[in-house]
Design an enzyme around this catalytic site. Structure first.
Site, PDB file in Angstrom:
ATOM      1  N   LYS A 185     106.582 -68.165 -32.607  1.00 28.39           N
ATOM      2  CA  LYS A 185     105.344 -67.615 -32.041  1.00 28.39           C
ATOM      3  C   LYS A 185     104.435 -67.149 -33.171  1.00 28.39           C
ATOM      4  CE  LYS A 185     103.589 -63.812 -30.914  1.00 28.39           C
ATOM      5  NZ  LYS A 185     102.202 -64.088 -31.318  1.00 28.39           N
ATOM      6  N   GLU A 259     109.877 -57.852 -42.007  1.00 30.99           N
ATOM      7  CA  GLU A 259     109.042 -57.751 -43.218  1.00 30.99           C
ATOM      8  C   GLU A 259     107.743 -57.089 -42.789  1.00 30.99           C
ATOM      9  OE1 GLU A 259     109.856 -58.442 -46.210  1.00 30.99           O
ATOM     10  OE2 GLU A 259     111.728 -59.472 -45.774  1.00 30.99           O
ATOM     11  N   CYS A 293      99.912 -58.101 -47.477  1.00 29.57           N
ATOM     12  CA  CYS A 293     100.890 -57.012 -47.431  1.00 29.57           C
ATOM     13  C   CYS A 293     101.100 -56.452 -48.831  1.00 29.57           C
ATOM     14  CB  CYS A 293     102.195 -57.500 -46.835  1.00 29.57           C
ATOM     15  SG  CYS A 293     102.760 -59.007 -47.592  1.00 29.57           S
ATOM     16  N   GLU A 394      98.672 -47.791 -44.597  1.00 27.48           N
ATOM     17  CA  GLU A 394      98.184 -49.151 -44.864  1.00 27.48           C
ATOM     18  C   GLU A 394      96.843 -49.356 -44.138  1.00 27.48           C
ATOM     19  OE1 GLU A 394     100.129 -52.600 -43.059  1.00 27.48           O
ATOM     20  OE2 GLU A 394     100.156 -53.493 -45.060  1.00 27.48           O
TER      21      GLU A 394
HETATM   22  P1  NAD Z   1     101.145 -57.298 -35.976  1.00 27.31           P
HETATM   23  O1  NAD Z   1     102.379 -56.483 -36.142  1.00 27.31           O
HETATM   24  O2  NAD Z   1     100.071 -56.776 -35.128  1.00 27.31           O
HETATM   25  O3  NAD Z   1     101.515 -58.733 -35.368  1.00 27.31           O
HETATM   26  C1  NAD Z   1     102.432 -59.602 -35.992  1.00 27.31           C
HETATM   27  C2  NAD Z   1     102.978 -60.563 -34.956  1.00 27.31           C
HETATM   28  O4  NAD Z   1     103.732 -59.839 -33.989  1.00 27.31           O
HETATM   29  C3  NAD Z   1     101.907 -61.336 -34.175  1.00 27.31           C
HETATM   30  O5  NAD Z   1     102.385 -62.642 -33.935  1.00 27.31           O
HETATM   31  C4  NAD Z   1     101.830 -60.550 -32.872  1.00 27.31           C
HETATM   32  O6  NAD Z   1     101.384 -61.306 -31.762  1.00 27.31           O
HETATM   33  C5  NAD Z   1     103.279 -60.135 -32.682  1.00 27.31           C
HETATM   34  N1  NAD Z   1     103.467 -58.935 -31.864  1.00 27.31           N
HETATM   35  C6  NAD Z   1     102.600 -57.906 -31.686  1.00 27.31           C
HETATM   36  N2  NAD Z   1     103.155 -56.963 -30.882  1.00 27.31           N
HETATM   37  C7  NAD Z   1     104.405 -57.414 -30.568  1.00 27.31           C
HETATM   38  C8  NAD Z   1     105.487 -56.885 -29.794  1.00 27.31           C
HETATM   39  N3  NAD Z   1     105.387 -55.705 -29.177  1.00 27.31           N
HETATM   40  N4  NAD Z   1     106.614 -57.603 -29.696  1.00 27.31           N
HETATM   41  C9  NAD Z   1     106.741 -58.790 -30.343  1.00 27.31           C
HETATM   42  N5  NAD Z   1     105.758 -59.351 -31.069  1.00 27.31           N
HETATM   43  C10 NAD Z   1     104.604 -58.661 -31.193  1.00 27.31           C
HETATM   44  O7  NAD Z   1     100.653 -57.614 -37.467  1.00 27.31           O
HETATM   45  P2  NAD Z   1      99.387 -58.465 -37.927  1.00 27.31           P
HETATM   46  O8  NAD Z   1      98.167 -57.660 -37.669  1.00 27.31           O
HETATM   47  O9  NAD Z   1      99.464 -59.847 -37.387  1.00 27.31           O
HETATM   48  O10 NAD Z   1      99.656 -58.579 -39.513  1.00 27.31           O
HETATM   49  C11 NAD Z   1      99.337 -57.566 -40.392  1.00 27.31           C
HETATM   50  C12 NAD Z   1     100.567 -56.779 -40.792  1.00 27.31           C
HETATM   51  O11 NAD Z   1     101.570 -57.662 -41.294  1.00 27.31           O
HETATM   52  C13 NAD Z   1     100.307 -55.799 -41.899  1.00 27.31           C
HETATM   53  O12 NAD Z   1     100.939 -54.584 -41.623  1.00 27.31           O
HETATM   54  C14 NAD Z   1     100.948 -56.457 -43.121  1.00 27.31           C
HETATM   55  O13 NAD Z   1     101.323 -55.587 -44.138  1.00 27.31           O
HETATM   56  C15 NAD Z   1     102.101 -57.151 -42.511  1.00 27.31           C
HETATM   57  N6  NAD Z   1     102.604 -58.235 -43.353  1.00 27.31           N
HETATM   58  C16 NAD Z   1     103.785 -58.053 -44.015  1.00 27.31           C
HETATM   59  C17 NAD Z   1     104.271 -59.034 -44.857  1.00 27.31           C
HETATM   60  C18 NAD Z   1     105.598 -58.846 -45.576  1.00 27.31           C
HETATM   61  O14 NAD Z   1     106.219 -59.848 -45.941  1.00 27.31           O
HETATM   62  N7  NAD Z   1     106.069 -57.626 -45.808  1.00 27.31           N
HETATM   63  C19 NAD Z   1     103.561 -60.219 -45.028  1.00 27.31           C
HETATM   64  C20 NAD Z   1     102.347 -60.370 -44.352  1.00 27.31           C
HETATM   65  C21 NAD Z   1     101.889 -59.368 -43.508  1.00 27.31           C
END
Ligand code: NAD
Length: 504
Positions: A185, A259, A293, A394
């Site tokens: 997804k 992550e 990130c 963040e």
């Molecule tokens: P997000 O947590 O809002 O969403 C990430 C994914 O999770 C999306 O596909 C979303 O649809 C899904 N999702 C959202 N709520 C959910 C739930 N309750 N249950 C299951 N899935 C759910 O994050 P984002 O805005 O897409 O990305 C930004 C974040 O990602 C930042 O915090 C960034 O630091 C982090 N990030 C971390 C890394 C790493 O490797 N540490 C890499 C890239 C991004």
């Protein structure tokens, strides 16, 4: 099969899920719209808003496929991944252009994103001929002992939008080489990049049902996390969502790799190559519009050089060229969506209220060609207390805090004083400071004389504290997420031998 891209896509263009080797709509026929963040009037397409029943169909397909895929010799699985890597290479420019249109990052960075997936394909395809276990001794006579890696089963992979091709590749390729089948997804802001990625694996010859693409938002992700027959969840995204997923997986005793966010810092010692440190700081803070990130959201500069560093850093940050990432010379694209722009702006307001000094930026970027996108100015705060929210939380946008320090130890203490621990950087010519930074900074990654960004696929990637839950992606560490150890004993003594008992 979704037709190939060419030029501008009409907003009404409909894309599909990929379940059991077929491109299908959501059972409910519901869709959501995907737009270009540099121009909200430009639709990318409509994508299926999947519900639990779509997830169920995908799980059934993945279960059926697992019984055969787990038996395909890993070198053969590797050949499919190698082919996918070569197809990615062939289509790199097309995919990069789509990525910039869909996600906003500047074209050079989009090419880098696709390159990371190519690198991962080439790296992990070779793993098909390794997947090493151990052979070892036995404490008993005529007994052979070894450990081997087994696939986990149906795996749910949930990804964010900021690396729309690279991050899926970090999960999908290692999961496949280990013999798992997948429910994927992608983020709702980058479903087209994900669709193209899955098309490439289809073209590379992946058998039906092995990789299933289910589009949708948080509720679709939740249906995957909660599905009782999905045995493994690999999630990259925010710490808030990761915590919820981790809680559920903990209760369900489901394997779970998280992550999450970062609050990454660069330390600049008085003896550093100043130009190099400045270049690294601007790239680290404003590359990908701060939506990495690993973005540099805190810069600690030693007192003696602070005034000079600040002057040049502000000049260079002010000069960062903002615009549509497809245009030549543009250095910073838009934020991903309006919600994210509001969130960034709220943090700027919080910073001002907390008493920090807004030096530059702090508002949506205006100007010709920026009217319809989610652009935001490169923003720098000084006068920041390390305990302020802007220095602790963040922000995920082009906002960074410039802070002075006296001694190396003070800088390390402040670097460590956040709930996160992903990336870090030290600029110094003194090897002693370098070695101490490597030892003392609490983070999954430390760069010496480089910015906080720049991972390579053959090293473990991830972080400590609220950034992760002890796993690492990429490198050999990825194999540990996607395989289970089995210990095997072969007794050729023709008698019952009892471990720990039949020994003198
Ligand atoms: P997000 O947590 O809002 O969403 C990430 C994914 O999770 C999306 O596909 C979303 O649809 C899904 N999702 C959202 N709520 C959910 C739930 N309750 N249950 C299951 N899935 C759910 O994050 P984002 O805005 O897409 O990305 C930004 C974040 O990602 C930042 O915090 C960034 O630091 C982090 N990030 C971390 C890394 C790493 O490797 N540490 C890499 C890239 C991004």
């Amino acid at each position: 099969m979704v037709p190939a891209e060419g030029g501008i896509v009409a907003p009404s263009k409909k894309y599909l899920n990929f379940i059991d080797g077929k491109w299908v709509p959501a059972r409910s026929r519901k869709t959501f719209a995907d737009i270009n963040p540099a121009n909200r009037d430009e639709g990318i397409g409509l994508f299926p808003e999947s519900e639990p029943e779509d997830v169920e169909l995908a799980v059934q397909a993945a279960e059926r496929a697992f019984s055969e895929w787990r038996l395909v010799p890993p070198p053969k699985r590797g050949e499919i991944l190698l082919k996918a890597g070569l197809l990615l290479k062939e289509k790199k420019e097309e995919l990069a252009r789509l990525m910039t249109r869909e996600m906003g990052k500047v074209i050079r960075e989009s090419r880098g994103d696709v390159q990371e997936a190519i690198d991962m394909a080439l790296y992990i395809s070779g793993e098909g001929r390794r997947l090493f276990g151990q052979t070892t001794t036995s404490e008993l006579h005529d007994k052979f002992a070894m450990s081997v890696r087994m696939p986990v089963g149906v795996s749910g992979l949930i990804t964010p939008w900021n690396f729309p091709t690279a991050i899926p590749s970090w999960k999908i390729f290692p999961a496949l080489i280990c013999g798992n089948t997948i429910i994927f997804k992608p983020a709702e802001d980058t479903p087209l990049c994900a669709t193209k990625f899955v098309e490439i694996l289809e073209e590379a010859g992946l058998p039906r049902g092995v990789l299933n693409l289910v589009h949708g938002g948080p509720s679709t992700g939740e249906a995957i996390v909660r599905h009782p027959r999905i045995r493994l969840i690999s999630f990259t995204g925010s710490s808030e969502v990761g915590r919820l997923i981790g809680e559920h997986c903990g209760r369900a005793l489901k394997r779970c790799a998280l992550e999450m966010g970062g609050k990454n810092a660069q330390i600049v010692m008085g003896d550093a190559d100043l130009d190099l440190a400045l270049e690294g700081a601007v790239w680290g803070a404003f590359g990908t519009t701060g939506q990495r990130c690993t973005a540099t959201s805190r810069i600690f500069v030693q007192e003696g050089i602070f005034p000079k560093f600040k002057k040049v850093f502000l000049e260079r940050s002010r000069a960062v060229k903002i615009g549509n990432g497809l245009k030549k010379g543009v250095e910073m694209g838009p934020l991903i969506n309006e919600t994210q722009r509001k969130r960034v702006h709220e943090y700027v307001e919080i910073g001002k209220r907390e008493g920090a000094k807004l030096e530059i930026g702090g508002r949506p970027a205006r100007g010709k060609g920026l009217e319809k996108g989610f652009f935001y100015e490169a923003t720098v705060f000084t006068g920041v207390d390390p305990k302020m929210r802007i220095a602790q939380e963040e922000i995920f946008g082009p906002v960074t805090c410039l802070m002075p320090f006296k001694r190396f130890e003070d800088a390390v203490r402040m670097v460590n004083d956040t709930p996160y621990g992903l990336s870090s950087s030290l600029y110094s010519r003194d090897v002693n400071f370098a070695m101490k930074a490597i030892r003392d900074i609490e983070a999954g990654i430390t760069y010496i004389n480089g910015p906080t960004i720049g991972a390579e696929v053959h090293l473990p990637f991830g972080g400590v504290k609220n950034t992760g839950n002890g796993h690492r992606e990429a490198g050999q560490a990825a194999i540990d997420i996607f395989s289970e150890w089995k210990s095997v004993f072969v007794d050729y003594s023709d008698k019952l031998q009892k471990a720990q008992i039949d020994v003198d």
